[in-house]
Design an enzyme around this catalytic site. Structure first.
Site, PDB file in Angstrom:
ATOM      1  N   HIS A 111     -21.524 -38.641 -46.856  1.00 14.44           N
ATOM      2  CA  HIS A 111     -21.460 -37.180 -46.940  1.00 14.44           C
ATOM      3  C   HIS A 111     -22.612 -36.500 -46.210  1.00 14.44           C
ATOM      4  CE1 HIS A 111     -18.138 -37.389 -49.723  1.00 14.44           C
ATOM      5  NE2 HIS A 111     -18.820 -38.190 -50.514  1.00 14.44           N
ATOM      6  N   GLU A 143     -14.975 -45.109 -58.017  1.00 14.67           N
ATOM      7  CA  GLU A 143     -14.907 -43.649 -57.992  1.00 14.67           C
ATOM      8  C   GLU A 143     -13.486 -43.106 -57.899  1.00 14.67           C
ATOM      9  OE1 GLU A 143     -17.038 -42.020 -54.694  1.00 14.67           O
ATOM     10  OE2 GLU A 143     -16.455 -43.624 -53.327  1.00 14.67           O
ATOM     11  N   ASP A 165     -15.911 -37.988 -57.666  1.00 15.98           N
ATOM     12  CA  ASP A 165     -14.611 -38.356 -57.110  1.00 15.98           C
ATOM     13  C   ASP A 165     -13.665 -38.846 -58.191  1.00 15.98           C
ATOM     14  OD1 ASP A 165     -14.428 -38.192 -54.045  1.00 15.98           O
ATOM     15  OD2 ASP A 165     -16.420 -39.020 -54.360  1.00 15.98           O
TER      16      ASP A 165
END
Length: 250
Positions: free
Chosen positions: A48, A148, A174
């Site tokens: 990210h 996740e 997530d």
């Protein structure tokens, strides 16, 4: 000849210690400030965030200088991505969205040299002038997989059968999204799933990790988790708020 640099975070986990890892310092100067603060490693964000192959060498070098293990979250479970990250100097990788036993096995296969895996045969920056690098590298490389997605929780028993994974990291953000609650990591339904996953990981004799702040870490330690990543940016807003209050009260 040089000695292979020990992986502080991995060794502390092996010794039964709690390992805490700030997420996301993005330049060497900032990483060096974390060195004296008592943490074990730095989480370098390549899924990210902007961490990529061109800056992994310098960021991991800053971790080395600061006495911190370097852990890079890569952006996908792909062999060349994983072993190239190690080749450029990372001491650990975090691999996202591992949902099956086969996917977990693929991570290990890419991260470890033979006879454990099939990592491409090349001397990492960590192995410069280390004559026995290939004999020792597997012992110092750290492998973290992210649980996740709700499908990963459903497959957790099989995933936990895979050896040579140092941390099974339950990621609430997530996970919440795949449960139908985007942005709902704090919802009771999500917290329950996270806690039950941590309990299962610990009960299997494996190491559990998760994302935590100071307000929740005691609960997760009580459940048996021993690896914690956290965002340090709230310190900035907390400090700014305290300063503004001091100014306004003068």
């Amino acid at each position: 000849m040089a000695e292979l640099r020990p992986n502080k975070a991995k060794r502390n986990l092996s010794d039964g210690k709690i390992v805490s890892v700030p997420m996301g310092p993005l330049n060497g100067d900032l990483i060096e400030h974390f060195g004296p603060l008592g943490f074990d490693a730095i989480w370098l964000e390549g899924e990210h965030g902007p961490v990529d192959f061109n800056n992994v060498p310098d960021l991991t070098r800053a971790c080395d200088v600061s006495g911190l293990s370097s852990i890079v979250r890569v952006h996908q479970n792909e062999p060349a991505v994983i072993y190239r990250t190690f080749d450029l100097g990372a001491q650990g990788v975090t691999v996202p969205h591992i949902n099956t036993k086969q996917e977990a096995e693929a991570v290990v296969d890419a991260a470890k040299f033979a006879p454990i895996g099939n990592r491409g045969s090349f001397t990492s920056r960590q192995g410069i002038a280390v004559s026995d690098y290939f004999e020792k590298a597997n012992d110092e490389t750290m492998v973290i997989i992210l649980i996740e997605d709700i499908i990963a929780v459903q497959n957790l028993d099989e995933i936990l059968e895979v050896d040579h994974i140092d941390v099974f990291f339950v990621a609430p953000g997530d996970l919440a999204q795949t449960m139908g609650y985007p942005g709902g990591a704090g919802k009771p339904e999500v917290v329950e799933v996270v806690e039950n996953a941590i309990k299962k990981i610990v009960a299997s004799g494996r190491t559990a990790g998760t994302l935590s702040g100071a307000d929740s870490v005691a609960r997760y330690i009580e459940l048996g988790a021993r690896f914690f990543a956290f965002s340090w940016t709230p310190w900035l807003s907390d400090g700014a708020e305290a300063f503004h209050k001091a100014v306004q009260s003068s």
